[in-house]
Design a protein around this motif. Structure first.
Motif, PDB file in Angstrom:
ATOM      1  N   CYS A 370       0.826  -1.202   0.000  1.00 20.99           N
ATOM      2  CA  CYS A 370       0.000   0.000   0.000  1.00 20.99           C
ATOM      3  C   CYS A 370       0.863   1.255   0.000  1.00 20.99           C
ATOM      4  CB  CYS A 370      -0.917   0.005   1.216  1.00 20.99           C
ATOM      5  SG  CYS A 370      -2.037  -1.423   1.283  1.00 20.99           S
ATOM      6  N   TYR A 371       0.481   2.220  -0.809  1.00 18.56           N
ATOM      7  CA  TYR A 371       1.218   3.474  -0.936  1.00 18.56           C
ATOM      8  C   TYR A 371       0.270   4.660  -0.770  1.00 18.56           C
ATOM      9  CZ  TYR A 371       5.286   0.943  -2.718  1.00 18.56           C
ATOM     10  OH  TYR A 371       6.357   0.104  -2.828  1.00 18.56           O
ATOM     11  N   ASN A 372       0.697   5.606   0.038  1.00 13.30           N
ATOM     12  CA  ASN A 372      -0.084   6.815   0.326  1.00 13.30           C
ATOM     13  C   ASN A 372       0.471   7.969  -0.506  1.00 13.30           C
ATOM     14  OD1 ASN A 372      -1.289   9.114   1.472  1.00 13.30           O
ATOM     15  ND2 ASN A 372       0.161   9.127   3.189  1.00 13.30           N
ATOM     16  N   ASP A 373      -0.280   8.364  -1.528  1.00 14.20           N
ATOM     17  CA  ASP A 373       0.095   9.515  -2.361  1.00 14.20           C
ATOM     18  C   ASP A 373      -1.020  10.556  -2.292  1.00 14.20           C
ATOM     19  OD1 ASP A 373       1.924  10.802  -4.158  1.00 14.20           O
ATOM     20  OD2 ASP A 373       0.621  10.270  -5.838  1.00 14.20           O
ATOM     21  N   SER A 374      -1.482  10.818  -1.064  1.00 13.87           N
ATOM     22  CA  SER A 374      -2.601  11.742  -0.876  1.00 13.87           C
ATOM     23  C   SER A 374      -2.290  13.143  -1.372  1.00 13.87           C
ATOM     24  CB  SER A 374      -2.995  11.788   0.602  1.00 13.87           C
ATOM     25  OG  SER A 374      -4.112  12.611   0.816  1.00 13.87           O
ATOM     26  N   LYS A 375      -1.016  13.503  -1.444  1.00 14.10           N
ATOM     27  CA  LYS A 375      -0.623  14.832  -1.934  1.00 14.10           C
ATOM     28  C   LYS A 375      -0.960  15.019  -3.406  1.00 14.10           C
ATOM     29  CE  LYS A 375       1.410  18.881  -1.806  1.00 14.10           C
ATOM     30  NZ  LYS A 375       1.164  19.275  -3.206  1.00 14.10           N
ATOM     31  N   ALA A 376      -1.243  13.930  -4.113  1.00 14.27           N
ATOM     32  CA  ALA A 376      -1.602  14.027  -5.533  1.00 14.27           C
ATOM     33  C   ALA A 376      -3.007  14.600  -5.648  1.00 14.27           C
ATOM     34  CB  ALA A 376      -1.519  12.665  -6.207  1.00 14.27           C
ATOM     35  N   THR A 377      -3.106  15.918  -5.647  1.00 13.44           N
ATOM     36  CA  THR A 377      -4.408  16.584  -5.670  1.00 13.44           C
ATOM     37  C   THR A 377      -4.777  17.075  -7.065  1.00 13.44           C
ATOM     38  OG1 THR A 377      -3.387  18.684  -5.038  1.00 13.44           O
ATOM     39  CG2 THR A 377      -4.217  17.289  -3.261  1.00 13.44           C
ATOM     40  N   ASN A 378      -3.976  16.718  -8.078  1.00 12.39           N
ATOM     41  CA  ASN A 378      -4.323  17.061  -9.458  1.00 12.39           C
ATOM     42  C   ASN A 378      -3.928  15.914 -10.372  1.00 12.39           C
ATOM     43  OD1 ASN A 378      -1.489  17.471 -10.202  1.00 12.39           O
ATOM     44  ND2 ASN A 378      -1.621  19.380  -9.072  1.00 12.39           N
ATOM     45  N   VAL A 379      -4.418  15.948 -11.579  1.00 12.60           N
ATOM     46  CA  VAL A 379      -4.219  14.848 -12.521  1.00 12.60           C
ATOM     47  C   VAL A 379      -2.737  14.626 -12.814  1.00 12.60           C
ATOM     48  CG1 VAL A 379      -4.557  14.173 -14.933  1.00 12.60           C
ATOM     49  CG2 VAL A 379      -6.503  14.968 -13.572  1.00 12.60           C
ATOM     50  N   ASP A 380      -1.986  15.690 -13.010  1.00 12.75           N
ATOM     51  CA  ASP A 380      -0.581  15.543 -13.379  1.00 12.75           C
ATOM     52  C   ASP A 380       0.194  14.776 -12.306  1.00 12.75           C
ATOM     53  OD1 ASP A 380       1.569  16.289 -15.304  1.00 12.75           O
ATOM     54  OD2 ASP A 380       2.399  17.300 -13.549  1.00 12.75           O
ATOM     55  N   ALA A 381      -0.084  15.061 -11.031  1.00 15.58           N
ATOM     56  CA  ALA A 381       0.604  14.357  -9.947  1.00 15.58           C
ATOM     57  C   ALA A 381       0.265  12.869  -9.967  1.00 15.58           C
ATOM     58  CB  ALA A 381       0.223  14.969  -8.609  1.00 15.58           C
ATOM     59  N   ALA A 496      -8.661  17.256  -4.677  1.00 15.00           N
ATOM     60  CA  ALA A 496      -8.535  17.794  -3.328  1.00 15.00           C
ATOM     61  C   ALA A 496      -9.297  16.890  -2.365  1.00 15.00           C
ATOM     62  CB  ALA A 496      -9.067  19.220  -3.275  1.00 15.00           C
ATOM     63  N   SER A 497      -9.170  17.161  -1.076  1.00 17.42           N
ATOM     64  CA  SER A 497      -9.700  16.258  -0.049  1.00 17.42           C
ATOM     65  C   SER A 497     -10.958  16.775   0.640  1.00 17.42           C
ATOM     66  CB  SER A 497      -8.624  16.054   1.020  1.00 17.42           C
ATOM     67  OG  SER A 497      -8.285  17.311   1.605  1.00 17.42           O
ATOM     68  N   PHE A 498     -11.416  17.964   0.275  1.00 15.54           N
ATOM     69  CA  PHE A 498     -12.331  18.694   1.151  1.00 15.54           C
ATOM     70  C   PHE A 498     -13.755  18.169   1.189  1.00 15.54           C
ATOM     71  CE2 PHE A 498      -9.119  21.921  -0.278  1.00 15.54           C
ATOM     72  CZ  PHE A 498      -8.369  21.849   0.891  1.00 15.54           C
ATOM     73  N   GLU A 500     -14.421  15.154   2.191  1.00 19.43           N
ATOM     74  CA  GLU A 500     -14.446  14.235   3.332  1.00 19.43           C
ATOM     75  C   GLU A 500     -13.450  14.609   4.423  1.00 19.43           C
ATOM     76  OE1 GLU A 500     -14.153   9.379   4.141  1.00 19.43           O
ATOM     77  OE2 GLU A 500     -13.951  10.170   2.091  1.00 19.43           O
ATOM     78  N   PHE A 501     -12.369  15.315   4.041  1.00 20.51           N
ATOM     79  CA  PHE A 501     -11.291  15.610   4.976  1.00 20.51           C
ATOM     80  C   PHE A 501     -10.921  17.090   4.925  1.00 20.51           C
ATOM     81  CE2 PHE A 501     -10.790  11.207   3.575  1.00 20.51           C
ATOM     82  CZ  PHE A 501     -10.808  10.544   4.799  1.00 20.51           C
ATOM     83  N   GLY A 502     -10.263  17.548   5.977  1.00 23.62           N
ATOM     84  CA  GLY A 502      -9.874  18.951   6.050  1.00 23.62           C
ATOM     85  C   GLY A 502      -8.611  19.274   5.290  1.00 23.62           C
ATOM     86  N   SER A 503      -7.844  18.259   4.888  1.00 21.76           N
ATOM     87  CA  SER A 503      -6.583  18.485   4.187  1.00 21.76           C
ATOM     88  C   SER A 503      -6.129  17.179   3.570  1.00 21.76           C
ATOM     89  CB  SER A 503      -5.502  18.994   5.147  1.00 21.76           C
ATOM     90  OG  SER A 503      -5.191  17.995   6.110  1.00 21.76           O
ATOM     91  N   PHE A 504      -5.185  17.261   2.632  1.00 21.12           N
ATOM     92  CA  PHE A 504      -4.640  16.028   2.059  1.00 21.12           C
ATOM     93  C   PHE A 504      -3.869  15.254   3.122  1.00 21.12           C
ATOM     94  CE2 PHE A 504      -0.977  18.868   1.262  1.00 21.12           C
ATOM     95  CZ  PHE A 504       0.085  18.067   1.660  1.00 21.12           C
ATOM     96  N   GLU A 505      -3.298  15.967   4.110  1.00 21.36           N
ATOM     97  CA  GLU A 505      -2.580  15.285   5.192  1.00 21.36           C
ATOM     98  C   GLU A 505      -3.536  14.413   6.015  1.00 21.36           C
ATOM     99  OE1 GLU A 505      -0.312  19.271   4.704  1.00 21.36           O
ATOM    100  OE2 GLU A 505      -2.405  18.611   4.709  1.00 21.36           O
ATOM    101  N   GLN A 506      -4.690  14.981   6.341  1.00 19.65           N
ATOM    102  CA  GLN A 506      -5.675  14.219   7.119  1.00 19.65           C
ATOM    103  C   GLN A 506      -6.137  12.996   6.326  1.00 19.65           C
ATOM    104  OE1 GLN A 506      -9.394  16.222   7.890  1.00 19.65           O
ATOM    105  NE2 GLN A 506      -9.853  14.971   9.670  1.00 19.65           N
ATOM    106  N   ARG A 507      -6.356  13.172   5.034  1.00 17.89           N
ATOM    107  CA  ARG A 507      -6.764  12.044   4.183  1.00 17.89           C
ATOM    108  C   ARG A 507      -5.682  10.967   4.153  1.00 17.89           C
ATOM    109  NH1 ARG A 507      -8.191  13.654  -1.836  1.00 17.89           N
ATOM    110  NH2 ARG A 507      -5.995  14.258  -1.830  1.00 17.89           N
TER     111      ARG A 507
END
Length: 524
Positions: A370-381, A496-498, A500-507
């Protein structure tokens, strides 16, 4: 402020800051307020704060700083209210928080009543020691990794370096600390839009793709804000720009710089790759003096100032993916441009570990990595993340708070690099619909896919499986049901995470908690 007397030994710090207005009480706004409160009655004649939305936290902070001499107002009319109480209705300097768009009433009002408006990044640069070194890193994706990696490499070279700005301490906090002499600042387009004299020793301009258009209004305005990082390099002796030449928009900047004579340009530049990819050497392609590229032998190579450095093999990096090879080249080029030792740079590259929420390995469940790439908030990422696991079967979690961007590139890349897409959150329906194309797989394959997906609420699109889920937890469990031992389960939402979550970090932390919980249940 241009004619003001300056403090010796600082970059560009006037003896008097005069009347200061701070817009917003985000992280950088609060840091600027604290710094100016420390100067109140000396360099600062008066401090006013347009605090934005009246949240409970903002009210508590406002009450505390009011007791220390600041004047605070809330709401869209805050600037006018504060100006009415100021001498001559004006301020000498305004420091806006990056979350306040240039077309907002606060920002527009500040432009009308302030002699100068600069971001907290530029304010901190002005206040820093004259002999301090600054690296500014900007771009749509990769900023945090490059800034963190460059700071790590520079520390390996014996520098008192820190990643600051949008990561770690704010720039002004780092200046105040006295512990840093090399600032590696992750600088957003928001912050760059409000700069005028900011002049780093090294400017790193990564990829530019559409993002944050709600703040800038147009892609051209966004691009122009990013490119402002190059604007004042010619004022710094020995300055260098590092530019991602694999990106069409940034490559246009490379062409613009190449068309100038060294005297006209006033600084060196290092193109990273070419239009053909990271393995392109811009010296061979168009006669550039410098270049950063991935050699035929798998070594990261940087040619700078007549010397070529063969650093490390790409497979020695602890961070996954071709995009992280690019990030490593950018960070290493920045460090070498500051005069770092090549052997120490190579050691720094070898020892840098993945950052949280950026293709971060976070455990296995039943043999599924399992890999957490929650910072990927746009298609390019997400495109970059999908390319990071060649030879692996990937199950990718997509969705969240929809940015409304074009999904065609994502669909194409996911079909190549992944086997299953689990679409969730408020964007889930649109993402799933984007994958729905006429089935092209063999009828028996389609039947097998349909039988598998009947258990998880999904659909078959060609031989590619698409699963719908409501929330992140549902999506994770659905992904585990279709994943097989040896697969990669990747959270890289392209949103973006908003919702369900307050930030990509929380997600991202919620995702990691799910991994830990399901692994414990499975005894793995």
């Amino acid at each position: 402020m241009g004619a003001a007397a300056m403090i010796p030994g600082r970059k560009r710090a006037p003896e008097s800051l005069g009347r200061v207005l701070v817009l917003g009480l985000g992280k950088s706004g609060r840091a600027a307020v604290e710094y100016c409160l420390g100067q109140l009655g000396g360099r600062v004649d008066a401090l006013a704060v347009a605090a934005g939305e009246p949240t409970e936290s903002a009210h508590a902070f406002a009450a505390a700083i009011a007791e220390r001499g600041a004047t605070v107002a809330f709401g869209e009319g805050a600037v006018g209210e504060l100006a009415a109480g100021a001498l001559d209705g004006r301020f000498d300097l305004c420091i806006p928080s990056p979350g306040i768009p240039p077309f907002s009433p606060l920002y527009v009002g500040a432009l009308e009543v302030c002699d100068e408006l600069v971001s907290e990044v530029e304010f901190a640069w002005r206040e820093s020691d004259a002999d301090s070194r600054w690296v500014a890193v900007t771009g749509t994706n990769g900023k945090t990794t490059v800034a963190s990696l460059a700071a790590h490499v520079l520390r390996a070279d014996g520098r008192r370096a820190a990643a600051v700005g949008n990561i770690g301490d704010t720039c002004i906090e780092a200046v105040v600390s006295g512990r840093v002499d090399t600032y590696v600042a992750e600088v957003s387009s928001y912050q760059l839009a409000s700069t005028s004299a900011f002049a780093p020793d090294v400017a790193v301009l990564l990829n530019i793709t559409p993002d944050h258009l709600h703040w800038h209004g147009t892609f051209e305005a966004y691009r122009a804000a990013k490119c402002k990082v190059l604007e004042n390099l010619a004022t710094v002796a020995g300055a260098t720009a590092v530019l991602d030449a694999t990106n069409d928009i940034v490559r246009a900047e490379v062409r613009r710089l190449r068309a100038q004579t060294p005297e006209e340009r006033g600084f060196a530049y290092v193109p990273l790759g070419t239009y053909a990819g990271l393995d392109g050497d811009m010296r061979m392609r168009c006669g550039s003096d410098n270049a950063a590229f991935l050699g035929w032998d798998g070594l990261l190579r940087i040619a700078l100032g007549g010397c070529e450095h063969a650093l490390v093999r790409a497979d020695e990096l602890l961070i996954e993916g071709e995009h992280n090879v690019s990030n490593a080249l950018a960070a290493a080029a920045a460090a070498l441009a500051l005069g770092a030792d090549g052997v120490r740079v190579a050691h720094g590259l070898r020892t840098f570990e993945p950052l949280e929420h950026r293709i971060e390995p976070c455990g296995t469940v039943g043999g599924v990595s399992c890999y957490n790439d929650s910072k990927a908030t746009n298609v390019d990422a997400t495109l970059k993340a999908l390319s990071s696991f060649p030879g692996k079967r990937v199950v990718v979690l997509l969705g969240g708070d929809d940015k409304g961007t074009d999904l065609a590139p994502l669909v194409e890349a996911a079909r190549i690099a992944a086997s299953v897409a689990v679409c969730f959150g408020s964007a889930g329906e649109r993402f799933a619909a984007a994958f729905e194309a006429p089935a092209a797989c063999h009828p028996s394959e389609a039947a097998d896919a349909a039988e598998t997906l009947a258990d998880v609420g999904g659909l078959a699109s060609d031989s590619f499986l698409v699963v719908r889920a409501s929330h992140l937890e549902d999506a994770f469990d659905a992904a585990l049901r279709v994943a097989q031992p040896g697969d990669v389960l990747l959270l890289s939402p392209a949103c973006a995470s908003f919702d369900e979550f307050g930030s990509f970090e929380q997600r991202g932390r919620a995702f990691k908690a799910l991994v830990a919980d399901r692994a414990a249940r499975a005894g793995a």
